[in-house]
Design an enzyme around this catalytic site. Structure first.
Site, PDB file in Angstrom:
ATOM      1  NE  ARG A   1       3.973  16.405  -3.958  1.00 38.37           N
ATOM      2  CZ  ARG A   1       4.871  16.343  -4.946  1.00 38.37           C
ATOM      3  NH1 ARG A   1       5.104  15.205  -5.559  1.00 38.37           N
ATOM      4  NH2 ARG A   1       5.530  17.416  -5.316  1.00 38.37           N
TER       5      ARG A   1
ATOM      6  NE  ARG B   1      -4.326  -1.156   2.667  1.00 39.99           N
ATOM      7  CZ  ARG B   1      -3.787  -0.015   2.216  1.00 39.99           C
ATOM      8  NH1 ARG B   1      -4.551   0.974   1.828  1.00 39.99           N
ATOM      9  NH2 ARG B   1      -2.480   0.125   2.155  1.00 39.99           N
TER      10      ARG B   1
ATOM     11  CE  LYS C   1     -11.406   2.433   1.770  1.00 36.73           C
ATOM     12  NZ  LYS C   1     -10.004   2.367   2.129  1.00 36.73           N
TER      13      LYS C   1
HETATM   14  C1  BTN Z   1      -9.718  -0.657   4.145  1.00 39.54           C
HETATM   15  O1  BTN Z   1      -9.369  -0.083   5.177  1.00 39.54           O
HETATM   16  O2  BTN Z   1      -9.779  -0.047   3.078  1.00 39.54           O
HETATM   17  C2  BTN Z   1     -10.073  -2.129   4.154  1.00 39.54           C
HETATM   18  C3  BTN Z   1     -11.441  -2.380   4.671  1.00 39.54           C
HETATM   19  C4  BTN Z   1     -11.826  -3.844   4.669  1.00 39.54           C
HETATM   20  C5  BTN Z   1     -13.146  -4.091   5.368  1.00 39.54           C
HETATM   21  C6  BTN Z   1     -13.607  -5.510   5.208  1.00 39.54           C
HETATM   22  S1  BTN Z   1     -15.288  -5.744   5.703  1.00 39.54           S
HETATM   23  C7  BTN Z   1     -15.094  -7.469   5.585  1.00 39.54           C
HETATM   24  C8  BTN Z   1     -13.723  -7.799   6.144  1.00 39.54           C
HETATM   25  N1  BTN Z   1     -13.775  -7.959   7.585  1.00 39.54           N
HETATM   26  C9  BTN Z   1     -13.073  -7.004   8.206  1.00 39.54           C
HETATM   27  O3  BTN Z   1     -12.968  -6.904   9.448  1.00 39.54           O
HETATM   28  N2  BTN Z   1     -12.526  -6.175   7.335  1.00 39.54           N
HETATM   29  C10 BTN Z   1     -12.821  -6.566   5.968  1.00 39.54           C
END
Ligand code: BTN
Length: 323
Positions: A322, A122, A187
């Site tokens: 926070r 993201r 995460k």
């Molecule tokens: C995030 O940043 O939290 C989202 C991560 C999403 C990763 C997944 S892996 C499968 C799919 N292909 C990608 O390129 N991204 C998502």
């Protein structure tokens, strides 16, 4: 990739294999085997070379197997999956499906990869995707509604991931609005939604899930946020095919349910897993940061934030606690 993938299949058991044995199986000389094993580092695979013994992987690999994954997607749920591709290496499983939508990719198409060399996260971040270690899954879905009602798809997908994790016997994790799966503040999984369509619909959505199963040591330094994997939570080897199958099953069931009923069937579960409900947070939006207290979600999945005595509604942003 073809030769590297064949080599990885030979080394997957985690035992030593001599250069001669590998060379014979691959139809190449011993120095070509050496070069090929060095190139595995680029896939995030840790390989040891020991004089007199040969080559072995730091850990055995549990490679993806299409039939084993599909065997988890049972009964009528199987009909929701119109196709499943299992790829050795790709730039991004999300991109792989997004690019095929205009060529008539049937909704309900799924793709899993052993490795992504440009995995997308993201907010423009990279998603570190070493070979054979984690799960990288994308599913395409078609919605006949307008994009305003699609805000909840990512939240429904979060609940689907939670159901899959519970199915794997994992507990103690929670959801952070909008799309993070965290375990003790670190995460465990992320969800990325990408969409295509006309303003009046229908909309094609690709839901991508990255779930950390066993992050190899060499990949760890590249990750720019606190993270955790299933192997450290649960201990012991993990069955990636079962985990991938459970993710796929719960995701397509969740998407089908969302198509029919919207977010309603997911809200109570989301709220039980919500890590920020009632907490003081800072929400960074495109227009800057807002401080407030999280009041929960509305029925479309927007975040309700109490700011200066009034409740405001947000459809996107990044939440941080926070202290
Ligand atoms: C995030 O940043 O939290 C989202 C991560 C999403 C990763 C997944 S892996 C499968 C799919 N292909 C990608 O390129 N991204 C998502």
């Amino acid at each position: 990739m073809h030769q590297r993938y064949r080599l990885l299949r030979l080394l997957a058991d985690g035992c030593f294999h001599s250069g001669e044995e590998l060379g014979t199986a691959l139809g190449i000389g011993r120095s070509a085997v050496w070069k090929l094993t060095r190139s595995l580092e680029g896939l995030g695979v840790d390989v040891f070379a020991v004089a007199g013994k040969g080559y072995r992987l730091a850990h055995p690999l549990d490679l993806l197997d299409r039939e084993r994954i599909l065997s988890v997607v049972d009964g009528s749920t199987r009909e929701l999956v119109s196709g499943l591709e299992v790829l050795p290496s790709i730039d991004s499983t999300n991109r792989f499906l997004m690019e095929r939508i205009d060529d008539g990719l049937p909704p309900g198409s799924a793709c899993l990869a052993e490795h992504q060399h440009s995995g997308r996260g993201r907010r423009g971040r990279a998603w570190i995707s070493p070979f054979g270690a984690n799960v990288y899954l994308s599913v395409s879905w078609r919605f006949d509604t307008s994009p305003d009602t699609l805000g909840g798809v990512g939240l429904a997908a979060g609940v689907a991931v939670a159901r899959a994790l519970h199915g794997c016997g994992i507990a103690g994790f929670g959801l952070k609005w909008p799309n993070d799966v965290l375990w003790e503040g670190r995460k465990l999984a992320g969800i990325l939604l990408e969409m295509k369509g006309e303003s009046t619909g229908p909309y094609d959505v690709v839901v991508g899930i990255g779930l950390n199963v066993r992050m190899p040591p060499s990949a760890r330094a590249s990750i720019d946020q606190p993270w955790v994997d299933i192997a450290s939570i649960a201990g012991g080897p993990q069955d990636r095919n079962r985990i991938g199958g459970l993710l796929l099953k719960n995701l397509v069931e969740g998407l089908a349910d969302f198509s029919r009923h919207g977010l309603e069937p997911f809200l109570a579960e989301w709220s039980r897993l919500d890590l920020v409900q009632g907490r003081a947070v800072s929400l960074s939006t495109g227009l800057g940061a807002v401080n407030g207290t999280v009041m929960g979600l509305d029925r479309f999945g927007a975040l309700l934030l109490r700011v200066d005595g009034e409740t405001r509604r947000y459809v996107s942003g990044e939440v941080s606690l926070r202290l």
